[in-house]
Structures are given as C-alpha cells and as structure tokens.
Motif scaffolding. Structure first.
Motif, PDB file in Angstrom:
ATOM      1  N   ARG A 174      -6.467  17.583   1.458  1.00  0.00           N
ATOM      2  CA  ARG A 174      -6.553  16.688   2.745  1.00  0.00           C
ATOM      3  C   ARG A 174      -6.889  15.284   2.399  1.00  0.00           C
ATOM      4  N   GLU A 175      -8.112  15.036   1.529  1.00  0.00           N
ATOM      5  CA  GLU A 175      -8.326  13.574   1.366  1.00  0.00           C
ATOM      6  C   GLU A 175      -7.324  12.978   0.227  1.00  0.00           C
ATOM      7  N   ALA A 176      -6.722  13.533  -0.758  1.00  0.00           N
ATOM      8  CA  ALA A 176      -5.494  13.014  -1.433  1.00  0.00           C
ATOM      9  C   ALA A 176      -4.259  12.897  -0.649  1.00  0.00           C
ATOM     10  N   PHE A 177      -3.954  13.437   0.384  1.00  0.00           N
ATOM     11  CA  PHE A 177      -2.935  13.464   1.141  1.00  0.00           C
ATOM     12  C   PHE A 177      -2.933  11.915   1.888  1.00  0.00           C
ATOM     13  N   GLY A 178      -4.037  11.785   2.214  1.00  0.00           N
ATOM     14  CA  GLY A 178      -4.197  10.515   2.848  1.00  0.00           C
ATOM     15  C   GLY A 178      -3.396  10.468   4.350  1.00  0.00           C
ATOM     16  N   ASP A 179      -3.048   9.331   4.411  1.00  0.00           N
ATOM     17  CA  ASP A 179      -2.485   8.795   6.125  1.00  0.00           C
ATOM     18  C   ASP A 179      -0.801   8.536   5.641  1.00  0.00           C
ATOM     19  N   ARG A 180      -0.087   9.385   6.105  1.00  0.00           N
ATOM     20  CA  ARG A 180       1.183   9.413   5.599  1.00  0.00           C
ATOM     21  C   ARG A 180       2.080   9.663   6.826  1.00  0.00           C
ATOM     22  N   PRO A 181       2.395   8.599   7.786  1.00  0.00           N
ATOM     23  CA  PRO A 181       3.087   9.058   9.025  1.00  0.00           C
ATOM     24  C   PRO A 181       4.253   9.662   8.740  1.00  0.00           C
ATOM     25  N   GLY A 182       4.982  10.621   9.527  1.00  0.00           N
ATOM     26  CA  GLY A 182       6.285  11.099   9.282  1.00  0.00           C
ATOM     27  C   GLY A 182       6.195  12.258   8.623  1.00  0.00           C
ATOM     28  N   HIS A 183       4.838  12.381   7.676  1.00  0.00           N
ATOM     29  CA  HIS A 183       4.865  13.669   6.621  1.00  0.00           C
ATOM     30  C   HIS A 183       3.801  14.528   7.357  1.00  0.00           C
ATOM     31  N   ALA A 184       3.840  15.842   6.788  1.00  0.00           N
ATOM     32  CA  ALA A 184       2.997  16.735   7.467  1.00  0.00           C
ATOM     33  C   ALA A 184       2.097  17.413   6.207  1.00  0.00           C
ATOM     34  N   LEU A 185       0.793  17.701   6.363  1.00  0.00           N
ATOM     35  CA  LEU A 185       0.123  18.580   5.463  1.00  0.00           C
ATOM     36  C   LEU A 185      -0.273  19.826   5.987  1.00  0.00           C
ATOM     37  N   PHE A 186       0.108  21.061   5.562  1.00  0.00           N
ATOM     38  CA  PHE A 186      -0.160  22.210   6.001  1.00  0.00           C
ATOM     39  C   PHE A 186      -1.276  22.869   5.200  1.00  0.00           C
ATOM     40  N   GLY A 187      -2.377  23.495   6.083  1.00  0.00           N
ATOM     41  CA  GLY A 187      -3.443  24.251   5.150  1.00  0.00           C
ATOM     42  C   GLY A 187      -2.904  25.761   5.325  1.00  0.00           C
ATOM     43  N   ILE A 188      -3.493  26.442   4.037  1.00  0.00           N
ATOM     44  CA  ILE A 188      -3.191  27.755   3.708  1.00  0.00           C
ATOM     45  C   ILE A 188      -4.407  28.832   4.102  1.00  0.00           C
ATOM     46  N   GLN A 189      -4.497  29.589   4.983  1.00  0.00           N
ATOM     47  CA  GLN A 189      -5.504  30.500   5.218  1.00  0.00           C
ATOM     48  C   GLN A 189      -5.359  31.663   4.075  1.00  0.00           C
ATOM     49  N   GLN A 190      -6.573  32.068   3.702  1.00  0.00           N
ATOM     50  CA  GLN A 190      -6.404  33.041   2.650  1.00  0.00           C
ATOM     51  C   GLN A 190      -7.665  33.878   2.977  1.00  0.00           C
ATOM     52  N   GLY A 191      -7.707  35.226   2.223  1.00  0.00           N
ATOM     53  CA  GLY A 191      -8.935  36.130   2.806  1.00  0.00           C
ATOM     54  C   GLY A 191      -8.335  37.601   2.595  1.00  0.00           C
ATOM     55  N   GLY A 192      -6.869  37.734   2.016  1.00  0.00           N
ATOM     56  CA  GLY A 192      -6.593  39.149   1.548  1.00  0.00           C
ATOM     57  C   GLY A 192      -6.421  39.840   2.972  1.00  0.00           C
ATOM     58  N   LEU A 193      -6.914  40.999   3.037  1.00  0.00           N
ATOM     59  CA  LEU A 193      -6.748  41.962   4.015  1.00  0.00           C
ATOM     60  C   LEU A 193      -8.126  42.100   5.104  1.00  0.00           C
ATOM     61  N   GLU A 194      -9.197  41.084   4.535  1.00  0.00           N
ATOM     62  CA  GLU A 194     -10.339  41.213   5.206  1.00  0.00           C
ATOM     63  C   GLU A 194     -10.267  40.248   6.317  1.00  0.00           C
ATOM     64  N   GLU A 195     -10.524  40.800   7.609  1.00  0.00           N
ATOM     65  CA  GLU A 195     -10.500  39.935   9.006  1.00  0.00           C
ATOM     66  C   GLU A 195     -11.547  39.055   8.972  1.00  0.00           C
TER      67      GLU A 195
END
Length: 376
Positions: A174-195
């Motif tokens: 998120r920090e390295a992506f910075g502010d880039r209008p018109g472009h999007a950054l998605f985060g990725i949820q992890q955690g296997g099969l553990e709720e």
C-alpha cells in the motif's frame, strides 16, 4: 467511461451480486471472469477475439513478464496494453503465487523472496516494493498486493505465520503503490481454511484500506467442498462496497458456487489450457474431443452455442485436427471454452437482478448432470 476507479453494486440475490467496476480503460461487468494472458497473450487467441467472447478484463502475470521480456522493456515499449494490443483493463497478479510454486528454487525471508528463474536459473529478488514497481511499469489497471501463499494442506502455525507476513507485506505494498488516480490496488486475504485467521487477515486489510479485496490461498489443493466451506464466510468478512476477487478459480461449477457465495471476480487458466489438450467445456459438462466416439459425428460441440467453433465446425473435424495436433484445434476449442465461460457470467448477471439466481443455478446443474449428448 470513468477517469477513476469505482465499484457500484446494481443488484443482489442472496449473497450473489452483480455490478460494475469503472476504470479509465473501460467498464468491467461483475460477476466477471478474467481470461489469463500469462506472458502477454491469451494463448491461442487474438485480443479482438478474446473481446468478442465477452471478456471485459484480462489477467497478466508479474512473475512471467518480469523474467521475459522484462518489465522495464515493456515500459519502454509503451506498457503492457500497447505491447499486447489489448485496450481494455488489465489486472496483474503480484508474483507471489508463482514464486511459492517454485519450491526449492526460492528462499523466503521477512523482507521478500529470492528465487531462481525457471527459464535460465538467473537470480531474482521480489519484495512488496519491487512487485509494485513492476506492476507500475507494466501499466496494469488493477494491481495486486504482494503476498505469501502456503500450499494446502499446511499446519495452523504455518498458515498463521504466512498470513501475518502477508499482512505486513500488504501494508508495504500500500505504501509503495502510493497515489495513482485511475489505478487500483487490491489486498489479498489469507488464512487457509481457518475462519478466525481469515477474520484476522480481513481486519488487517480493512485497516490498511484497499480498492478491492481478494480471497487468496484457495484452489491450492484443498478440494471444492473445503473451498466452498471457506467461501461460506470469507467474502462476508471483506467490505461489501468493494469488489471481491477469488484468485485462480476455476471449473464452471466452482465459478457458479463462488458467485453464489458473494464473489465478484475470478480468473483461471483452465478454459485455455483445456482447449490446448482437446478438452471442451459445455453446458452438458466436459467433452474430450479426442475420444473415438467423435470421429464421425457431424454435430457441433453444442448446438445452442454461438461461438465460431460451434457455428462452423463439426465434432468430427475437431476430433481430426486435435488428434493430428494441428494448431487450429487448440485455437477453436479455446475460443469455445472462453465463450462458454463468458456465457455463464452473462447468465448470472441477468439472473441476479431478476431475482432468479437460484433457478438459474438449478438449471445449470441439471444440464451438467445430464452429461454429453448420446453418441450417434
């Protein structure tokens, strides 16, 4: 067409959702299936042909493109869109999954991953910052945070430590992506099969703040029942007003089951890879065109399909060119498979606002259960 990235929900039917992702390069209708253009091409297809199947967005692969031809070279040549002649939106993965799959060729540390190329053995380094730089050089519209994805099954301690490292890397992305209008950054949820670990991951991602959220770490060997079990709760842990992307899925019934559980976006190499090996996906299930039963069959793969493969070619012809290993076999079957996958997405997009998703899903499964048409 928007000059910014935005997501809007048009309708829901139970957990199933339909909406639109607006980008400067075009609108992505959701639920969306993204054909995979690993190395700057959807194998066996021209970009215009991919668009004709109904695809709004393609996936490019950070790992493969950084190795060959190189992100800096692609940037010098005008970016990935121009390089591969695809004017629409492109999502690029972070490279994390491919590096994970290298096994003995990689070395993980808290800062990133050092690995050797599967092509020539050359040494490379990927960190969250470098992944963001590569994806910026490629010019992708949707950028994925750099993560570490353990193969399943794995013990809880391994899954927990991997998830927490991925959350640290998500913040750095998120920090390295910075502010880039018109472009999007998605985060990725992890955690296997553990709720509870999935919930912890989702909370960390929400705190960082992303334009969309992926459910990562599935379709890595856990089986459909376990994947659906996780999807019964994982999408709801993520913000409802942002796109939800299930990475690396899947077979047609995987896709329908994911949408039924609140997923908006998916990608998979299956329709293209299957096409190159004589496998066709139809509303009546999978067809192996190389089987002898098709050798004298003048009928199309699917009489209701409007793709060029089904409009112009018989099963007998497809059987012949596939057995003869002619290039056209993989091209036609890939076109059909991608067309069918987009037909599924269009069907769901129409059913959800009409409040008919359950009925549509039941008919989808009924036809598949009938199996292929009887041999002549």
């Amino acid at each position: 067409m928007s000059d910014r990235f935005a997501f809007s929900l048009d309708a829901t039917d139970g957990p199933a959702r339909t909406g639109r992702i607006e980008t400067p390069r075009g609108t992505i209708r959701t639920p969306a299936f993204m054909p995979v253009g690993t190395a700057g091409t959807v194998k066996g297809m021209l970009p215009g042909s991919v668009a004709e199947t109904g695809a709004d967005v393609l996936l490019g692969n950070t790992y493969h493109l950084m190795l060959r031809p190189g992100a800096e070279r692609i940037a010098r040549l005008g970016g990935l869109h121009k390089f591969m002649n695809w004017p629409g939106p492109i999502l690029t993965d972070s490279g994390g999954f491919q590096v994970m799959s290298l096994g003995a060729l990689r070395k993980l540390d808290p800062d990133g991953v050092t690995f050797r190329s599967h092509i020539d053995g050359s040494r490379h380094r990927l960190t969250p910052e470098r992944s963001m730089e590569i994806q910026r050089l490629l010019g992708s519209d949707i950028v994925m945070a750099f993560d570490e994805c353990p193969a399943l099954p794995a013990d809880r301690a391994r899954i927990a430590s991997s998830m927490r490292l991925s959350m640290e890397w998500a913040a750095r992305s998120r920090e390295a992506f910075g502010d880039r209008p018109g472009h999007a950054l998605f985060g990725i949820q992890q955690g296997g099969l553990e709720e509870d670990l999935r919930a912890e991951s989702a909370e960390a991602l929400r705190a960082i703040g992303f334009d969309g959220y992926a459910v990562g770490g599935l379709a890595v060997g856990e089986g459909q029942a376990a994947m659906f079990g996780c999807l019964d709760y994982a999408p709801e842990q993520l913000p409802a007003d942002k796109p939800r992307y299930l990475m690396g899925v899947g077979k047609p019934d995987d896709i329908v089951g994911a949408v039924a559980r609140g997923i908006d976006m998916m990608d998979c190499v299956l329709p293209t890879r299957s096409g190159r090996t004589g496998q066709a996906w139809t509303r009546r299930g999978q067809v192996n065109i190389r089987n002898a039963r098709h050798a004298d069959d003048p009928r199309p793969l699917d009489e209701h399909c409007t793709c060029p493969c089904c409009r112009g070619y018989s099963r007998a012809y497809l059987h012949h060119v596939s057995r003869a290993k002619e290039m056209i076999a993989g091209m036609l079957l890939t076109w059909h498979n991608l067309h069918y996958y987009q037909e599924i997405m269009a069907g769901m997009r129409a059913a959800i606002p009409a409040g008919r998703f359950a009925a549509w899903e039941a008919e989808f499964h009924r036809l598949r259960a009938e199996g292929d048409i009887a041999p002549l």
